[in-house]
Motif scaffolding. Structure first.
Motif, short mmCIF file in Angstrom:
data_model
loop_
_atom_site.label_atom_id
_atom_site.label_comp_id
_atom_site.label_asym_id
_atom_site.label_seq_id
_atom_site.Cartn_x
_atom_site.Cartn_y
_atom_site.Cartn_z
N ALA A 148 7.22 -1.47 8.88
CA ALA A 148 5.86 -1.74 9.38
C ALA A 148 5.90 -2.82 10.45
CB ALA A 148 4.96 -2.16 8.23
N ILE A 149 6.72 -3.84 10.20
CA ILE A 149 6.86 -4.92 11.19
C ILE A 149 7.40 -4.37 12.50
CG2 ILE A 149 8.22 -7.00 11.75
CD1 ILE A 149 8.00 -7.77 8.79
N ASP A 150 8.47 -3.58 12.40
CA ASP A 150 9.07 -3.03 13.62
C ASP A 150 8.09 -2.19 14.41
OD1 ASP A 150 11.36 -4.32 13.01
OD2 ASP A 150 12.45 -2.56 12.29
N ALA A 151 7.28 -1.41 13.69
CA ALA A 151 6.31 -0.54 14.38
C ALA A 151 5.31 -1.38 15.17
CB ALA A 151 5.59 0.35 13.36
N VAL A 152 4.85 -2.48 14.56
CA VAL A 152 3.88 -3.35 15.24
C VAL A 152 4.53 -4.02 16.45
CG1 VAL A 152 2.54 -5.50 14.99
CG2 VAL A 152 2.47 -3.75 13.19
N VAL A 153 5.74 -4.49 16.26
CA VAL A 153 6.43 -5.17 17.35
C VAL A 153 6.68 -4.21 18.51
CG1 VAL A 153 8.64 -6.24 17.97
CG2 VAL A 153 7.47 -6.93 15.87
N GLN A 154 7.09 -2.99 18.18
CA GLN A 154 7.37 -2.02 19.25
C GLN A 154 6.10 -1.62 19.99
OE1 GLN A 154 9.65 1.01 17.21
NE2 GLN A 154 11.33 -0.44 16.92
N HIS A 155 5.03 -1.46 19.25
CA HIS A 155 3.79 -1.08 19.93
C HIS A 155 3.26 -2.24 20.79
CE1 HIS A 155 0.09 0.85 20.97
NE2 HIS A 155 -0.60 -0.17 20.49
N TYR A 156 3.46 -3.45 20.31
CA TYR A 156 3.06 -4.62 21.12
C TYR A 156 3.78 -4.57 22.47
CZ TYR A 156 2.71 -9.60 22.50
OH TYR A 156 2.49 -10.78 23.17
N ALA A 157 5.07 -4.26 22.44
CA ALA A 157 5.83 -4.20 23.69
C ALA A 157 5.25 -3.13 24.62
CB ALA A 157 7.30 -3.94 23.40
N VAL A 158 4.86 -2.01 24.05
CA VAL A 158 4.25 -0.94 24.85
C VAL A 158 2.96 -1.46 25.49
CG1 VAL A 158 3.12 1.33 24.72
CG2 VAL A 158 5.25 0.90 23.45
N LEU A 159 2.19 -2.16 24.68
CA LEU A 159 0.90 -2.68 25.15
C LEU A 159 1.09 -3.73 26.26
CD1 LEU A 159 -2.14 -3.39 22.92
CD2 LEU A 159 -1.43 -5.18 24.48
N VAL A 160 2.05 -4.63 26.07
CA VAL A 160 2.29 -5.66 27.10
C VAL A 160 2.69 -4.99 28.41
CG1 VAL A 160 3.75 -7.60 27.76
CG2 VAL A 160 2.97 -7.39 25.39
N HIS A 161 3.58 -4.02 28.31
CA HIS A 161 4.04 -3.33 29.52
C HIS A 161 2.87 -2.64 30.22
CE1 HIS A 161 6.13 -0.06 31.80
NE2 HIS A 161 6.84 -1.10 32.16
N ALA A 162 1.99 -2.02 29.43
CA ALA A 162 0.83 -1.34 30.01
C ALA A 162 -0.11 -2.34 30.67
CB ALA A 162 0.10 -0.56 28.92
N CYS A 163 -0.33 -3.48 30.03
CA CYS A 163 -1.24 -4.49 30.59
C CYS A 163 -0.72 -5.02 31.92
CB CYS A 163 -1.42 -5.66 29.62
SG CYS A 163 -2.53 -5.31 28.27
N TYR A 164 0.56 -5.36 31.96
CA TYR A 164 1.12 -5.87 33.22
C TYR A 164 1.14 -4.78 34.28
CZ TYR A 164 2.54 -10.44 31.36
OH TYR A 164 2.54 -11.71 30.84
N SER A 165 1.37 -3.53 33.87
CA SER A 165 1.39 -2.44 34.84
C SER A 165 0.01 -2.25 35.46
CB SER A 165 1.86 -1.14 34.19
OG SER A 165 3.17 -1.30 33.68
N ASP A 166 -1.02 -2.30 34.62
CA ASP A 166 -2.38 -2.17 35.16
C ASP A 166 -2.75 -3.37 36.01
OD1 ASP A 166 -2.54 0.23 33.94
OD2 ASP A 166 -4.21 -0.25 32.60
N SER A 167 -2.25 -4.53 35.61
CA SER A 167 -2.52 -5.73 36.41
C SER A 167 -1.87 -5.60 37.78
CB SER A 167 -1.98 -6.97 35.67
OG SER A 167 -2.29 -8.13 36.39
#
Lengths: 391, 477
Positions: free
Chosen positions: A32-51
């Protein structure tokens, strides 16, 4: 100890007891921890990409303005900045844990330092020849401007969002509106050193984009040795960083630096985007960025919704009530922030019971409560090493 | 303390104990990792020195944020439209506190690899203290009659800059017992381009680099008896280490007090240090230091407009208090990787080389001397600063030859070691000692002479891997 202090101490004591009881719950499952951490990385990448995408649009508008300075093209450049800030503001939830943006090499100070001493960059009222632009000996390349940034003082800001903002709006000398820099500042024969001003604005804009690209590379998927690769293997330590990011942004930055100081000094110099009068949006976007991380959700620039395993779910599995309280408090903060009226420098003025200061105060109080809830939520999943207020 | 509150504290202590046991073993901080006791923050990276003590309450955090805002704010020339922050100069060294203490960290030293250029900018974060032989007010240094007690390298328009820093760098070479060679840089400072005529022939110059500010309120709260005890213990022990207390004048307490701050322990309280730096370095007057530091012969300086619409002081007591409170509340970051095998080995070597004789690891804090400038949350904390706060004769190599109250030209105060490993993260360099001459921990150790010469000799005998372990331990603090 007076009554208020006593209540405060009792409340604090109660909080600690509750947390202690909760912390006895089993730590979350590794998967469960790994899933949250991995999705966070996806989200960070998406946020910076949109920025970056929004910043590219801004750069295009600025290029159009510099090629043909006019009232209209300046307006378009300003709109580009305002829109790009919407996206960058949400990425500030990824600060404060010495990740790519603000580790020893991180570009955060180059991108977003404020307040700006305007006279370090360009002319100001009563000082027509101040600033790097009006010093013909100063080199205005990306590298030179990066080296000049916060040299000799934290307000000696030469680069980043707020340097661009000042170059587009100029000093905010108006009681009711933002700065009103004439487009002629960029027209040869009209503005002093117009050529240098054009060169400066183009260079700092490109530098900002370089820094966003650097952050995207650090968070890019599939790389063997970038920050994301290590982060995804970090387990609970990575969750700790996620929490520190949103906790410190809540308490130290958003409540403290952005609002409490301004409310306390009632000084225009203490608002973040003072040239454009866009500070109210900085506050909302930071609050949104925190919610994005908590819910594992991000509404992208193309309108699509990114959603995945979240910190909220991780906490809810250990303590559903704590997760619910945290979710509600974060939502309350966003609503309170959205109620703050522009211009922010007006909103902070007046007595404590005036409507503006009351709206700002309500947002501060909610963000403070939110940081305590986040601390308790972290405790619920066995994380106690935090650099923010203890619950 | 009321009975109710005592009961509550007991409850809290119990709760914390449960919390520590309940948390996973790798997450709980062990006592000596909590560098600043309950004030400790788990922070690394660019902001590592910027966090408030973890145990401040909300009102105190607000004061911290307000103080921080004035700490980093640029002051501007008077008269200006922003009377709340005008009054810069007439002579000054920096426009803000944060100009030298960048990110509340260590200032950037001059680039010793290049000769100073007369047309270049003055070095940031390094200042020259000046004095002439004899005693000044309260037994402190005697200022130069024309240039005062420090060289101010900047000035507002219409006022002459006092002068500039001149520098020569000498290279020293040495060899470890294992044959590895090393080089050290020894800067020698002078003054040049003096605007108001020659300085005294017997001018004494003391270079000073702005240090990181974490844990200052905790250092201020170490009971005086503990520091006196350090001196007594060293006096009774065999060997060359004989630390001395500096007794200095405090403008806030209006009496002689035990010095703790500054490279020669020449300041007793954070409030005095801060107000003196405001007037000395930025040219901002306060109620305790109401006079601009223009000397009698500096006509242009004395004629320059004053800030705050001509009223004294330029910074009011409340704002000054907030800036002091901010510094007092800056939290020391937790230790990094204390259980690492190399760090553990380094710790043993640190003890073996007698480093801890002066770099005393731990204290329990008491009351702050000026409670209105510090949080009560700083009291009763077990802290790990690694200093005795005493003056030691460090030999000729380090000496600046400029006495300061009871400190001789060869004396330096043992600097705390906490946070040394994070300076690179915060400030992009790790140049240590009073003038930033040492490139990292090992060079700083190699400059230890005088009372610390025995320790230095032990380090010279270490193998490369032992030296690396020693440095790693110090950088874990």
């Amino acid at each position: 100890m007076n009554k208020r202090e006593m209540l405060h101490a009792m409340a604090a004591g109660l909080g600690s007891l509750l947390c202690a009881a909760r912390a006895r719950a089993a730590a979350p499952e590794a998967a469960a921890i790994d899933a949250v951490v991995q999705h966070y990385a996806v989200l960070v990448h998406a946020c910076y990409s949109d920025s970056l995408a929004a910043a590219l649009a801004m750069q295009q508008a600025i290029a159009g303005f510099l090629a043909h300075p006019s009232a209209d093209s300046l307006k378009a450049a300003r709109s580009g900045w305002i829109d790009a800030r919407e996206w960058y503001g949400q990425t500030e939830a990824f600060r404060f844990y010495a990740g790519p943006v603000d580790d020893g090499k991180g570009p955060e100070q180059r991108m977003n330092t404020w307040p700006v001493d305007e006279s370090y960059i360009d002319y100001v009222r009563d000082r027509p020849d101040s600033g790097l632009i009006n010093n013909p000996k100063a080199v205005l390349t990306k590298a030179a401007l990066a080296a000049a940034n916060i040299r000799g003082g934290l307000e000696n800001v030469s680069t980043g969002w707020h340097a661009i903002e000042f170059l587009l709006w100029g000093q905010d000398l108006s009681e009711t509106g933002p700065g009103d820099r004439p487009f002629e500042d960029y027209v040869d024969g009209k503005g002093l050193h117009a050529d240098r001003r054009r060169q400066y604005l183009a260079a700092v804009t490109e530098l900002l984009l370089d820094d966003l690209r650097y952050l995207i590379a650090a968070w890019a998927p599939g790389a063997k040795a970038n920050y994301r690769a290590k982060f995804e293997r970090g387990g609970l330590e990575s969750v700790r960083r996620i929490v520190i990011g949103i906790g410190a942004l809540s308490r130290a930055e958003l409540a403290g630096e952005r609002m409490e100081v301004a409310l306390n000094t009632q000084d225009q110099e203490d608002e973040q985007s003072c040239f454009s009068d866009n500070t109210h949006r900085d506050i909302v976007n930071n609050a949104l960025g925190i919610e994005n991380v908590w819910l594992g959700r991000f509404k992208r620039r193309d309108g699509s919704l990114l959603q995945g395993p979240s910190l909220r779910e991780l906490v809810a599995a250990q303590d559903a009530a704590q997760a619910e309280r945290t979710t509600r408090q974060i939502a309350t903060s966003i609503a309170a922030a959205q109620a703050i009226q522009p211009p922010f420098d007006h909103e902070i003025r007046g007595s404590r019971s005036a409507p503006g200061p009351m709206r700002v105060r309500a947002t501060i109080d909610s963000v403070l409560a939110q940081s305590r809830e986040l601390g308790a939520a972290a405790n619920a999943i066995g994380i106690t090493r935090l650099n923010m207020v203890k619950p | 303390m009321t009975r109710l509150r005592r009961g509550l504290l007991a409850l809290l202590a119990g709760a914390n104990a449960v919390l520590l046991h309940a948390a996973p073993a790798d997450d709980a901080l062990k006592p000596d990792e909590q560098t600043g006791g309950a004030t400790t923050v788990a922070a690394t990276g660019r902001n590592a020195f910027s966090f408030a003590a973890a145990n401040l309450n909300d009102d105190e955090r607000t004061r911290f944020a307000v103080g921080n805002s004035f700490f980093r704010r640029n002051w501007v020339e008077a008269p200006s439209s922003t009377a709340a922050r005008d009054g810069l100069g007439p002579h000054f060294i920096a426009r803000s506190c944060g100009g030298c203490h960048v990110q509340s960290g260590r200032g950037a030293p001059p680039d010793y690899t290049k000769p100073f250029d007369a047309r270049g900018e003055p070095p940031i974060a390094l200042l020259l203290r000046l004095s002439i032989p004899g005693e000044g007010p309260h037994g402190g240094p005697r200022p130069d009659p024309i240039y005062g007690d420090q060289l101010r390298t900047l000035a507002v328009p219409g006022v002459r800059v006092e002068g500039r820093i001149a520098l020569q760098v000498h290279t020293l070479r040495g060899t470890f017992a294992d044959g590895t060679r090393y080089t050290l840089r020894q800067p020698r400072f002078g003054v040049a381009d003096l605007a108001y005529g020659p300085a005294s022939k017997d001018l004494m110059i003391g270079p000073r680099l702005a240090p990181q500010l974490i844990g200052m309120g905790l250092l201020e709260s170490i009971p005086e008896a503990e520091i006196l005890g350090n001196a007594a213990r060293q006096a009774a022990a065999p060997g060359p280490v004989k630390g001395q207390v500096n007794q200095v004048w405090d403008a806030f307490e209006q009496r002689m007090m035990l010095g703790r701050f500054g490279w020669k322990a020449n300041v007793a309280t954070l409030a005095h240090q801060t107000a003196a730096a405001f007037v000395g370095d930025i040219g901002i007057t306060s109620s305790r230091f109401p006079d601009e530091s223009c000397t009698f012969t500096q006509d242009d300086c004395r004629a320059a407009p004053r800030g705050a619409k001509g009223e004294v002081p330029e910074i009011d007591d409340r704002t000054l208090g907030d800036v002091v409170f901010y510094q007092a509340s800056l939290a020391p970051p937790a230790r990094r990787q204390p259980g690492d095998a190399q760090v553990v080995r380094g710790r043993a070597l640190f003890e073996q080389a007698q480093c801890a004789a002066c770099h005393r690891p731990s204290y329990v804090t008491g009351d702050s001397p000026l409670p209105s400038f510090a949080s009560p949350a700083l009291k009763g904390q077990t802290i790990w600063p690694y200093t005795d706060l005493l003056l030691h004769d460090m030999g000729d190599g380090l000496a600046d030859g400029r006495p300061d109250f009871g400190a001789s030209g060869r004396h330096w105060r043992t600097p705390p070691l906490w946070g040394v490993g994070l300076i690179r993260d915060v400030n992009d360099h790790q140049q240590l000692l009073h003038d930033g001459r040492a490139r990292g921990v090992l060079e700083a150790v190699l400059w230890h002479g005088g009372e610390a010469d025995t320790s230095r000799r032990q380090v010279l005998k270490m193998t490369a891997s032992e030296r690396a372990a020693l440095v790693r331990f110090v950088e874990s603090l």
